[in-house]
Design a protein around this motif. Structure first.
Motif, short mmCIF file in Angstrom:
data_model
loop_
_atom_site.label_atom_id
_atom_site.label_comp_id
_atom_site.label_asym_id
_atom_site.label_seq_id
_atom_site.Cartn_x
_atom_site.Cartn_y
_atom_site.Cartn_z
N THR A 42 0.83 -1.20 0.00
CA THR A 42 0.00 0.00 0.00
C THR A 42 0.86 1.25 0.00
OG1 THR A 42 -1.73 -1.17 1.22
CG2 THR A 42 -1.83 1.23 1.20
N ILE A 43 1.88 1.28 0.85
CA ILE A 43 2.78 2.44 0.91
C ILE A 43 3.50 2.61 -0.42
CG2 ILE A 43 4.81 3.40 2.03
CD1 ILE A 43 3.94 1.97 4.58
N ARG A 44 3.95 1.49 -0.99
CA ARG A 44 4.64 1.55 -2.28
C ARG A 44 3.74 2.11 -3.36
NH1 ARG A 44 5.18 -4.03 -4.81
NH2 ARG A 44 2.99 -3.47 -5.19
N ASN A 45 2.50 1.62 -3.42
CA ASN A 45 1.58 2.08 -4.45
C ASN A 45 1.21 3.55 -4.27
OD1 ASN A 45 1.61 -0.45 -5.56
ND2 ASN A 45 -0.42 -1.04 -4.87
N ILE A 46 1.01 3.97 -3.04
CA ILE A 46 0.70 5.38 -2.80
C ILE A 46 1.87 6.26 -3.24
CG2 ILE A 46 0.32 7.11 -1.00
CD1 ILE A 46 -1.42 5.08 0.45
N ALA A 47 3.10 5.80 -2.96
CA ALA A 47 4.28 6.55 -3.40
C ALA A 47 4.34 6.62 -4.92
CB ALA A 47 5.54 5.91 -2.83
N LEU A 48 4.02 5.52 -5.59
CA LEU A 48 4.07 5.48 -7.05
C LEU A 48 3.06 6.44 -7.67
CD1 LEU A 48 4.46 1.66 -7.81
CD2 LEU A 48 6.12 3.46 -8.32
N VAL A 49 1.82 6.45 -7.14
CA VAL A 49 0.76 7.23 -7.78
C VAL A 49 0.81 8.71 -7.43
CG1 VAL A 49 -0.74 5.21 -7.89
CG2 VAL A 49 -0.95 6.77 -5.95
N THR A 50 1.49 9.06 -6.34
CA THR A 50 1.54 10.48 -5.95
C THR A 50 2.81 11.18 -6.40
OG1 THR A 50 2.47 9.91 -3.77
CG2 THR A 50 0.07 10.12 -3.94
N ALA A 51 3.82 10.43 -6.84
CA ALA A 51 5.11 11.03 -7.17
C ALA A 51 4.98 12.08 -8.29
CB ALA A 51 6.11 9.94 -7.57
N VAL A 52 4.29 11.72 -9.36
CA VAL A 52 4.20 12.64 -10.51
C VAL A 52 3.37 13.88 -10.20
CG1 VAL A 52 3.34 12.90 -12.87
CG2 VAL A 52 4.68 10.89 -12.23
N ALA A 90 -0.90 9.63 -15.69
CA ALA A 90 -1.84 8.51 -15.84
C ALA A 90 -1.43 7.28 -15.04
CB ALA A 90 -1.97 8.14 -17.32
N VAL A 91 -0.19 7.25 -14.55
CA VAL A 91 0.23 6.12 -13.71
C VAL A 91 -0.67 5.98 -12.50
CG1 VAL A 91 2.10 5.33 -12.18
CG2 VAL A 91 2.62 6.13 -14.49
N GLY A 92 -1.22 7.10 -12.03
CA GLY A 92 -2.12 7.06 -10.88
C GLY A 92 -3.34 6.19 -11.11
N LEU A 93 -3.73 5.99 -12.37
CA LEU A 93 -4.85 5.09 -12.69
C LEU A 93 -4.35 3.70 -13.05
CD1 LEU A 93 -7.04 7.46 -14.90
CD2 LEU A 93 -7.26 7.00 -12.46
#
Length: 207
Positions: free
Chosen positions: A3-13, A51-54
């Protein structure tokens, strides 16, 4: 941890774009043309990655049902966004900035910018509307597995998407728009980190 990894991935951009918006020139003129052009060159590969956030919460093979069709529609919308918003960045950012920077003395920069902005606006609008459609399709695809938990993030993303139509990343609204995307993506990543709904879980077990 996922979960932490995914949140970091989708919020970075979106967070990076929000930070860039704080330094984005408020207007294009001879005095700002160099900074305007260089910033958009740097951001050229960044805007499509919004779009990575989706794509992260959708990262699985689509099934042959409504959720699967919605997943493919979301992927398509994300691709259209990435292609057309890159066009806006190239035309209104790099193209217009370069034209104004190297314009002959005595040339009115507005005469150079106006046709480029006109074309770029059309490209950007297509891209952002495609992103909004991708958000809606993502909600349909994810609700089959995660239920109404995806609705808060979807609502935030729709508001951010509507603001993105004409805010770009200009301070202040553009920056707040990017922060809205970061929040919406984070909520969506959190919502999809929980267990799947009972009906979906049973259907997948039987498949």
């Amino acid at each position: 941890m996922p979960t932490i990894r995914n949140i970091a991935l989708v919020t970075a951009v979106p967070l990076l774009l929000a930070a860039a918006g704080l330094t984005h020139p408020t207007g294009l003129s001879r005095s700002t043309a160099t900074d305007w052009t260089q910033l958009h060159i740097v951001l050229l590969p960044v805007f499509p990655l919004l779009a990575v956030g989706l794509l992260v919460p959708l990262w699985r093979r689509p099934r042959a049902d409504l959720a699967g069709i919605a997943t493919v529609a979301a992927w398509t919308g994300a691709f259209v966004y990435a292609a057309f918003y890159t066009g806006l960045d190239a035309v209104a950012g790099i193209g217009a900035g370069t034209a104004v920077e190297h314009a002959a003395n005595g040339t009115d920069p507005r005469l150079l910018k106006r046709p480029l902005y006109h074309t770029a606006d059309h490209l950007g609008h297509i891209g952002v509307y495609a992103l909004i459609c991708a958000v809606l399709a993502t909600a349909v695809a994810l609700m089959a597995r995660h239920g109404v938990r995806v609705l808060p993030g979807t609502a935030v993303l729709l508001v951010a998407g509507w603001s993105f139509v004409d805010s770009h990343i200009f301070w202040p609204r553009g920056v707040w728009t990017m922060l809205g995307f970061a929040l919406g993506f984070a909520l969506l990543a959190w919502a999809t980190s929980g267990p799947v709904s009972g009906s979906s879980s049973a259907a997948e077990s039987a498949a």
